[in-house]
Design a protein around this motif. Structure first.
Motif, mmCIF file in Angstrom:
data_model
loop_
_atom_site.group_PDB
_atom_site.id
_atom_site.type_symbol
_atom_site.label_atom_id
_atom_site.label_comp_id
_atom_site.label_asym_id
_atom_site.label_seq_id
_atom_site.Cartn_x
_atom_site.Cartn_y
_atom_site.Cartn_z
ATOM 1 N N ARG A 270 -65.940 65.678 144.145
ATOM 2 C CA ARG A 270 -64.710 64.963 143.765
ATOM 3 C C ARG A 270 -64.948 64.194 142.474
ATOM 4 N NH1 ARG A 270 -64.094 62.014 147.938
ATOM 5 N NH2 ARG A 270 -62.342 63.037 148.991
ATOM 6 N N ARG A 271 -63.998 64.335 141.527
ATOM 7 C CA ARG A 271 -64.096 63.630 140.252
ATOM 8 C C ARG A 271 -62.737 62.997 139.915
ATOM 9 N NH1 ARG A 271 -68.962 65.444 138.350
ATOM 10 N NH2 ARG A 271 -69.516 67.639 138.729
ATOM 11 N N PRO A 272 -62.477 61.783 140.366
ATOM 12 C CA PRO A 272 -61.277 61.093 139.882
ATOM 13 C C PRO A 272 -61.369 60.908 138.371
ATOM 14 C CG PRO A 272 -62.272 59.930 141.743
ATOM 15 C CD PRO A 272 -63.260 60.949 141.288
ATOM 16 N N LEU A 273 -60.287 61.152 137.662
ATOM 17 C CA LEU A 273 -60.309 61.069 136.206
ATOM 18 C C LEU A 273 -59.970 59.652 135.747
ATOM 19 C CD1 LEU A 273 -58.587 64.407 135.142
ATOM 20 C CD2 LEU A 273 -61.011 63.949 135.617
ATOM 21 N N TYR A 274 -60.893 59.058 135.036
ATOM 22 C CA TYR A 274 -60.729 57.714 134.475
ATOM 23 C C TYR A 274 -60.642 57.813 132.960
ATOM 24 C CZ TYR A 274 -62.039 55.562 138.954
ATOM 25 O OH TYR A 274 -62.073 55.156 140.264
ATOM 26 N N VAL A 275 -60.005 56.821 132.352
ATOM 27 C CA VAL A 275 -59.916 56.753 130.893
ATOM 28 C C VAL A 275 -60.059 55.307 130.443
ATOM 29 C CG1 VAL A 275 -58.465 58.803 130.642
ATOM 30 C CG2 VAL A 275 -57.389 56.566 130.953
ATOM 31 N N LEU A 276 -60.426 55.138 129.199
ATOM 32 C CA LEU A 276 -60.346 53.845 128.537
ATOM 33 C C LEU A 276 -59.006 53.749 127.817
ATOM 34 C CD1 LEU A 276 -63.967 53.626 127.103
ATOM 35 C CD2 LEU A 276 -62.964 52.048 128.774
ATOM 36 N N PRO A 277 -58.554 52.546 127.465
ATOM 37 C CA PRO A 277 -57.294 52.432 126.713
ATOM 38 C C PRO A 277 -57.317 53.294 125.451
ATOM 39 C CG PRO A 277 -58.019 50.270 127.441
ATOM 40 C CD PRO A 277 -59.135 51.221 127.767
ATOM 41 N N VAL A 278 -56.161 53.819 125.090
ATOM 42 C CA VAL A 278 -56.062 54.760 123.973
ATOM 43 C C VAL A 278 -56.657 54.189 122.691
ATOM 44 C CG1 VAL A 278 -54.371 55.805 122.411
ATOM 45 C CG2 VAL A 278 -54.130 56.095 124.879
ATOM 46 N N SER A 279 -56.436 52.939 122.423
ATOM 47 C CA SER A 279 -56.911 52.329 121.176
ATOM 48 C C SER A 279 -58.065 51.368 121.430
ATOM 49 C CB SER A 279 -55.761 51.616 120.457
ATOM 50 O OG SER A 279 -54.759 52.538 120.088
ATOM 51 N N HIS A 280 -58.983 51.748 122.312
ATOM 52 C CA HIS A 280 -60.111 50.876 122.622
ATOM 53 C C HIS A 280 -60.953 50.626 121.367
ATOM 54 C CE1 HIS A 280 -64.298 50.194 124.439
ATOM 55 N NE2 HIS A 280 -63.598 49.094 124.637
ATOM 56 N N ALA A 281 -61.172 49.347 121.072
ATOM 57 C CA ALA A 281 -62.011 48.930 119.953
ATOM 58 C C ALA A 281 -62.604 47.574 120.319
ATOM 59 C CB ALA A 281 -61.200 48.850 118.661
ATOM 60 N N TRP A 282 -63.497 47.077 119.492
ATOM 61 C CA TRP A 282 -64.142 45.796 119.783
ATOM 62 C C TRP A 282 -64.528 45.117 118.477
ATOM 63 C CZ3 TRP A 282 -65.948 50.628 121.032
ATOM 64 C CH2 TRP A 282 -67.036 51.113 120.293
ATOM 65 N N THR A 283 -64.735 43.830 118.545
ATOM 66 C CA THR A 283 -65.285 43.097 117.407
ATOM 67 C C THR A 283 -66.740 43.498 117.240
ATOM 68 O OG1 THR A 283 -63.800 41.239 117.845
ATOM 69 C CG2 THR A 283 -65.727 40.807 116.455
#
Length: 378
Positions: A270-283
């Motif tokens: 089983r592999r539930p599909l996860y994502v990060l926010p579309v515009s993930h960025a950081w300082t």
């Protein structure tokens, strides 16, 4: 640069491409991978590497020629069926068309490993940026080491990511259950003909079924459907009979030939599909950065590994050669410039793949067929 200590955490496509390009330019990199050995677990299915993404990364690593020799251009073939088995589309690449050939993940890993000295069994628990520059890696065995730059290429649940970002992945609403067929040409010739040299897929209401040819007579089968997360995590499913029964109920009424792809599976993951926010960025944090899924986790629609490899290759080139081959430059400046470029490219692809997943696993199966028509040549 020769005096700089650089580490990459994660021995997947992103981390190994980064280390291999650095090696090509004569700069050593410490590669830490939590798996105890290179063959400790199955490497996964097959990948199609795109000309301007994964293949470009391999070219920067000096590996494009051996890749072409071991990849499978015929793996690009794609057949779309209705749930009753009717053939709706049967696409085969024509001579002269741009090639995105397939390669098994294990073969790609071995190609990238080459002369690299990976430190296997070195799980990382956290990374702590230094007061000025650099960062400290804390390992699962209680030891720690300091580096001038730590590159987090350790996937969706990155242990490096918290050093630069508080964001964590979220569930898409889609789960994939994977199974495998071995030696299909001998043991399952009917299914071998169904899958062909590449892939076959069918789409229903909020669900799809995809089978993909791997090398060595293997086929990976993916049942993908919308479902609540309800506490389930990724991993092997021990009660195979119960899993199969549930899947057959979910795909009730589909053609027997399609259901046989599930019935003849040997085990289920089983592999539930996860994502990060579309515009993930950081300082920007001096001494730490991220690549691939650690930086921009998105739906697995053919872009993730390609982007991860190009991330690794471009960061390595920025550190080793500087802008347009001007020579090694200020490391912090190189990393900051790389991050800006990576964020812009990843954001574009994250939007494309998020929209693609919505259409592939949709209340209206016609959306999946329309998406396929958009991305495949007429």
């Amino acid at each position: 640069m020769m005096r700089r200590r650089i580490a990459v955490v994660g021995g997947g496509p992103a981390g190994l491409t980064f280390a291999r390009v650095m090696h090509r330019h004569g700069y050593p990199v410490a590669v830490f991978e939590r798996d105890p050995a290179r063959g400790a677990r199955p490497p996964g299915g097959t990948l199609d590497l795109h000309e301007g993404l994964g293949q470009l990364a391999l070219d920067k690593a000096g590996l494009l020629t051996p890749f072409r020799a071991m990849s499978r251009p015929e793996g690009q073939t794609m057949r779309i069926l209705a749930t009753d088995g009717t053939v709706l589309r049967d696409w085969r690449p024509r001579p002269g068309e741009p090639a995105n050939p397939e390669i098994d993940r294990g073969d790609l890993r071995d190609l990238l490993l080459g002369p690299l000295d990976v430190q296997w069994g070195r799980g990382v628990t956290r990374v702590v940026p230094g007061a000025r520059d650099g960062a400290v890696i804390h390992f699962a065995d209680g030891r720690h080491e300091t580096f001038d730059l730590v590159v987090g290429a350790d996937g969706a649940w990155s242990r490096v990511r918290p050093a630069v970002s508080t964001v964590t992945p979220h569930y898409t609403g889609v789960t994939v259950v994977e199974t495998s067929l071995d030696d299909v040409d001998t043991r399952h010739p009917d299914l071998a003909r169904l899958v062909g040299d590449g892939s076959v897929a069918a789409y229903g209401v909020n669900r799809g079924l995809v089978a993909q040819r791997n090398s060595g007579g293997g086929v990976k089968v993916y049942a993908q459907f919308r479902a609540p997360l309800d506490g389930h995590t990724s991993g092997d499913l021990t009660d195979a009979e119960a899993v199969l029964s549930g899947l057959l109920a979910r795909y009730d009424g589909w053609a027997d030939a399609l259901l046989d792809l599930l019935r003849r599976g040997t085990a289920f993951i089983r592999r539930p599909l996860y994502v990060l926010p579309v515009s993930h960025a950081w300082t920007h944090v001096p001494g730490v950065t991220l690549l691939g899924d650690a930086a921009h986790l998105m739906p697995p629609l053919g872009a993730g590994a390609n982007l991860a490899m190009l991330d690794g290759a471009e960061l390595a080139e920025a550190l080793a050669t500087g802008p347009e081959g001007t020579g090694p430059q200020d490391m912090a400046g190189a990393v900051r410039a790389f991050e800006e470029d990576m964020w812009a490219r990843a954001s574009r692809w994250a939007k494309i793949t998020a929209a693609g997943l919505e259409r592939l696993v949709s209340p209206d199966p016609a959306q999946a067929l329309a998406l396929f028509d958009q991305v495949q040549p007429a």
